[in-house]
Scaffold this motif. Structure first.
Motif, PDB file in Angstrom:
ATOM      1  N   MET B   1       3.538   2.403 -26.410  1.00 31.98           N
ATOM      2  CA  MET B   1       3.201   1.242 -25.551  1.00 31.98           C
ATOM      3  C   MET B   1       2.190   0.332 -26.232  1.00 31.98           C
ATOM      4  N   GLY B   2       2.467  -0.944 -26.285  1.00 33.37           N
ATOM      5  CA  GLY B   2       1.543  -1.906 -26.866  1.00 33.37           C
ATOM      6  C   GLY B   2       0.244  -1.990 -26.074  1.00 33.37           C
ATOM      7  N   LYS B   3      -0.805  -2.374 -26.745  1.00 37.55           N
ATOM      8  CA  LYS B   3      -2.104  -2.559 -26.100  1.00 37.55           C
ATOM      9  C   LYS B   3      -2.144  -3.916 -25.396  1.00 37.55           C
TER      10      LYS B   3
ATOM     11  N   VAL C  36      -3.881   1.653 -41.468  1.00 34.50           N
ATOM     12  CA  VAL C  36      -3.016   1.028 -40.477  1.00 34.50           C
ATOM     13  C   VAL C  36      -1.608   0.889 -41.069  1.00 34.50           C
ATOM     14  N   LEU C  60      -2.895   3.732 -36.175  1.00 34.24           N
ATOM     15  CA  LEU C  60      -2.657   2.448 -35.530  1.00 34.24           C
ATOM     16  C   LEU C  60      -1.437   1.789 -36.178  1.00 34.24           C
ATOM     17  N   ILE C  62       1.089  -1.718 -36.440  1.00 32.79           N
ATOM     18  CA  ILE C  62       1.314  -3.146 -36.216  1.00 32.79           C
ATOM     19  C   ILE C  62       2.782  -3.435 -36.490  1.00 32.79           C
ATOM     20  N   ASP C  78       1.543  -0.381 -31.616  1.00 33.50           N
ATOM     21  CA  ASP C  78       0.339  -0.660 -30.822  1.00 33.50           C
ATOM     22  C   ASP C  78       0.083  -2.154 -30.709  1.00 33.50           C
TER      23      ASP C  78
END
Lengths: 169, 169, 169, 169
Positions: B1-3, C36, C60, C62, C78
């Protein structure tokens, strides 16, 4: 030597009849000068009308399309630039145009007016109410030119272009 | 789930002391909620201040940089996204942020406000004069939220996010 | 200070089981280092697998999405960066990643490998046949690093990062 | 109706004398057909040579520039599209061209070949060695056309365009 490219930006579906009539006339006038007409390329509103006017006036038309294919492209575009970038293409519109004209109001149009100021382009405005003109003048200062009608847009463009010639000579 | 990603946009070099103080406080408040702070990434004005506030508040910061390298990047950016696209990156800012806050005024900032409306994003406005608010409300209608101070920005964001939760549940 | 961002690029729908297994392992390894993971963001192939690995490894993630909304976005991203730019976003991928890894082959992947060389990024290659490696080495020279497996990708990244530290100190 | 736009991509500073001679001849031949020549716009290598050939042949030339101003722009470009997007503009080149020709090799050129395949464009290749042709054919299959010289490029374009006419009629 590159040609003179005049960008005319304005609403699509939300254009008023006056926006459409004015941008059609502007297209014709721009073509009559031998200048190239640049728009956002879609087959709606100001984009369609200015391209139709320029095309019927015998001018060359460029459309910087938000899409990656020719769906929704105006039939009056000679050179469709397919960006596939959505509204990010608005910045290409203002960078590529030597002078930016906006005709009518909308969210996309306002973004182009703002990006034009950011890029230090001369910005000619048609069909905005007085409060909107005052608002944008606070941001753009002497870059902002209010026009009364398509003919006055042309006079302002000619004045800008000849001031550049003076700078060069 | 994205922030949850909150975009805070505002002037660089032309930011006022009030813009900077307010965006610094907003960064801290956004971080206190565990949300991610997104900005234009440069080491100036609102971009720098909101990133500094968020970073000092223990939050994660993203900067969508106009540049293709890390020159002029804020030291308070955790995740610099290097677009190399200049102001065309403004559209990425508003698409990526779930809620867009603008603090202060400038040509780039206005383009982001306009692109946010175009993308149908909720737009929270701080440090604009009354005429500018009226102007943008004519375009954005109920998407536009006027905030009095950083705390009221937070309350508005919370209200927007909880209305989305209601829609889902 | 920005975080270390490792870009992992590779095919979507056309990824092989080996591409997927390798990119999943790479995601885990990248996360184990506290770095990341950056990918193209979609819920397919290498993009999905590397994000899943990184996410399950506690890292994390992207995703630089070609889309303007979160349809087709991997659930393991995220921070989704919504560009709305289609394949033009490939250049953002390589500019933003400090080191670029490609795993597997496809037209989009090859464009990212080429753009990485253009941007003078170190490019680590996994799951390419010998002719393809020779081909890309003619263009990228010493920027190109052939890896045998995910662990060797990690070793190469560590060597590159420590050579940068030496330059700084 | 939009004009026929042929994109010719190739190296800038790294172009060989043969790349330059061939792209100059291609520009002339494209112009002789009344088609528009699209290039990357810069005043170097293949971009400069194809624009010079097309211009001297009386054709219209478009340059999709990576820059936001007209520095480094070829003097033979009639319509400079200023993107300010660096290499991200490569995707606009291939989307806008109806047929993509690459002449010579380089990292930017390879990215355009790959993006052309991604966009399912016909890709005509000149001045690549045999291994490189085999490599790209594995990715592009029947979209890839190997040409021996500028005249054979023209024949291939004509064959592609007439196959489209057949589809329409």
């Amino acid at each position: 030597m590159g040609k003179v490219i005049i960008g005319v930006m304005g609403p699509g579906e939300a254009a008023t009849p006056e926006d459409i009539e004015n941008s059609y006339q502007m297209g014709k006038l721009i073509a009559s000068k031998g200048w190239v007409t640049l728009s956002g390329g879609r087959n709606q509103g100001v984009m369609e009308a200015v391209s139709r006017g320029a095309s019927q006036g015998g001018g060359l038309t460029i459309g910087i399309s938000p899409s990656s294919n020719d769906k929704n492209l105006s039939d009056f575009i000679d050179i469709p630039i397919l960006t596939g970038m959505g509204s990010a293409r608005n910045n290409i519109n203002v960078l590529t145009a030597q002078v930016v004209v906006v005709c009518g109001m909308g969210a996309g149009t306002l973004s182009e007016a703002a990006l034009a100021i950011k890029a230090k382009k001369n910005l000619i405005i048609l069909n905005w109410d007085e409060e909107s003109i005052l608002f944008i003048k606070k941001l753009g200062g002497s870059l902002i030119h209010k026009a009364e009608d398509p003919n006055s847009v042309l006079s302002i463009i000619e004045k800008i272009l000849s001031s550049w010639d003076l700078e060069i000579n």
